[in-house]
Design an enzyme around this catalytic site. Structure first.
Site, PDB file in Angstrom:
ATOM      1  N   ASP A   1       0.621  -0.995   0.054  1.00  0.00           N
ATOM      2  CA  ASP A   1      -0.085   0.029  -0.354  1.00  0.00           C
ATOM      3  C   ASP A   1       0.950   1.149   0.117  1.00  0.00           C
ATOM      4  O   ASP A   1       2.035   1.225  -0.019  1.00  0.00           O
ATOM      5  CB  ASP A   1      -0.871  -0.022   1.224  1.00  0.00           C
ATOM      6  CG  ASP A   1      -0.206  -0.021   2.567  1.00  0.00           C
ATOM      7  OD1 ASP A   1       0.769   0.362   2.685  1.00  0.00           O
ATOM      8  OD2 ASP A   1      -0.845  -0.373   3.674  1.00  0.00           O
ATOM      9  N   SER A   2       0.220   2.310   0.182  1.00  0.00           N
ATOM     10  CA  SER A   2       1.016   3.638  -0.372  1.00  0.00           C
ATOM     11  C   SER A   2       2.227   3.785   1.232  1.00  0.00           C
ATOM     12  O   SER A   2       3.140   4.347   1.044  1.00  0.00           O
ATOM     13  CB  SER A   2       0.254   4.857   0.004  1.00  0.00           C
ATOM     14  OG  SER A   2      -0.619   4.969   1.047  1.00  0.00           O
TER      15      SER A   2
END
Length: 71
Positions: A32-33
């Site tokens: 994910d980010s």
């Protein structure tokens, strides 16, 4: 350089480097980010490069090309 980045990612994800596809988007690799931000910081530290957070390089292949173009 690509091998080193694969090694860093494999260590981060606790998987075998052989399972990492360098042309797969980071999201497909389960990142994910926040993971990508942490990974970028680790790559900067280990390779001595400065990277900007960008979607320009959303795969290992694109990241390597970006680093090579900006060295």
């Amino acid at each position: 350089m690509k091998e080193k980045i694969v090694e860093i990612l494999a260590d981060y994800k606790r998987v075998s480097p052989d399972t990492i596809k360098t042309d797969a988007p980071f999201t497909e690799l389960g990142l994910d980010s926040l993971d990508v931000a942490e990974l970028v910081m680790q790559i900067e530290d280990e390779l001595g490069v400065t990277l900007e957070m960008s979607i320009k390089y959303n795969t290992i292949d694109k990241l390597v090309a970006y680093i090579e173009a900006h060295q």
